[in-house]
Design a protein around this motif. Structure first.
Motif, mmCIF file in Angstrom:
data_model
loop_
_atom_site.group_PDB
_atom_site.id
_atom_site.type_symbol
_atom_site.label_atom_id
_atom_site.label_comp_id
_atom_site.label_asym_id
_atom_site.label_seq_id
_atom_site.Cartn_x
_atom_site.Cartn_y
_atom_site.Cartn_z
ATOM 1 N N MET A 286 4.529 4.657 0.447
ATOM 2 C CA MET A 286 3.378 3.942 -0.022
ATOM 3 C C MET A 286 2.113 4.677 0.433
ATOM 4 S SD MET A 286 2.204 0.014 0.653
ATOM 5 C CE MET A 286 3.462 -0.640 -0.396
ATOM 6 N N LYS A 287 1.155 4.767 -0.470
ATOM 7 C CA LYS A 287 -0.098 5.430 -0.148
ATOM 8 C C LYS A 287 -0.973 4.516 0.702
ATOM 9 C CE LYS A 287 -0.281 8.355 -4.179
ATOM 10 N NZ LYS A 287 -1.073 8.812 -5.310
ATOM 11 N N GLN A 288 -1.803 5.136 1.514
ATOM 12 C CA GLN A 288 -2.760 4.394 2.318
ATOM 13 C C GLN A 288 -4.149 4.893 2.000
ATOM 14 O OE1 GLN A 288 -1.797 4.454 6.454
ATOM 15 N NE2 GLN A 288 0.355 4.011 6.102
ATOM 16 N N LYS A 289 -5.126 4.000 2.092
ATOM 17 C CA LYS A 289 -6.499 4.399 1.826
ATOM 18 C C LYS A 289 -7.416 3.760 2.855
ATOM 19 C CE LYS A 289 -8.172 0.930 -1.353
ATOM 20 N NZ LYS A 289 -8.836 0.716 -2.616
ATOM 21 N N PRO A 290 -8.577 4.379 3.053
ATOM 22 C CA PRO A 290 -9.544 3.793 3.982
ATOM 23 C C PRO A 290 -10.148 2.524 3.387
ATOM 24 C CG PRO A 290 -10.437 5.763 2.945
ATOM 25 C CD PRO A 290 -9.016 5.632 2.481
#
Length: 134
Positions: free
Chosen positions: A1-5
C-alpha cells in the motif's frame, strides 16, 4: 500500500503564520483558508479589516485548488478565455486566482486560499504560507 504525507496541525499553523506575516508586511487585510486534500477546512483566519465576504471566498478558492490539484487561477483563465461551461462545474465555487495547492514529494496534500486584495497578491500570500513547509 502506498503512503503519502498529510498536513498536521503544526504544518497548518506554520503555513498560516507565514501567510499572515506576508499579508501583514504589506498591510493587506485578508482571510486565509487552509484545506486538506479533500477540500475540508482545517484553518480559517480573517485578519482585522478584511471584508466579511472574504471569509467565504478564501475557503472556496482553497477547496477548488485542492480538488482540482492546480491553482484556482487556471479555472479563472479558462472562463476568461470563453469556456463559460466551467461556471457550472459541480462543487467548484472558488474559480478565482488565490487558491494554491500544497504539493509535497509529488503528492497533493491540501491547498491555501486567500481573499481580500488583488488576486495576484492573494496568490502571493498563499505561496508564502506554503513556502514555510520548506
Amino acid at each position: 500500500m502506498k503512503q503519502k504525507p498529510f498536513l498536521s496541525l503544526d504544518d497548518v499553523k506554520r503555513i498560516a503564520a507565514a501567510a499572515e506575516a506576508e499579508a501583514v508586511s504589506h498591510n493587506w487585510a485578508v482571510t486565509i483558508a487552509i484545506v486538506d486534500d479533500g477540500g475540508h477546512l482545517l484553518w480559517l483566519q480573517r485578519l482585522d479589516g478584511a471584508a466579511a465576504i472574504s471569509a467565504q471566498i478564501a475557503p472556496a478558492k482553497a477547496h477548488t485548488a485542492a480538488l482540482g490539484r492546480r491553482e484556482s487561477k487556471v479555472y479563472e483563465d479558462m472562463i476568461n478565455q470563453g469556456r463559460m461551461s466551467f461556471l457550472s462545474a459541480p462543487g467548484l465555487n472558488g474559480l478565482l486566482e488565490g487558491g494554491v495547492p500544497i504539493v509535497v514529494d509529488g503528492f497533493h496534500i491540501g491547498a491555501v486560499g486567500v481573499s481580500g486584495v488583488k488576486s495576484t497578491e492573494d496568490a502571493q500570500i498563499a505561496r508564502a504560507g506554503i513556502a514555510a513547509l520548506g
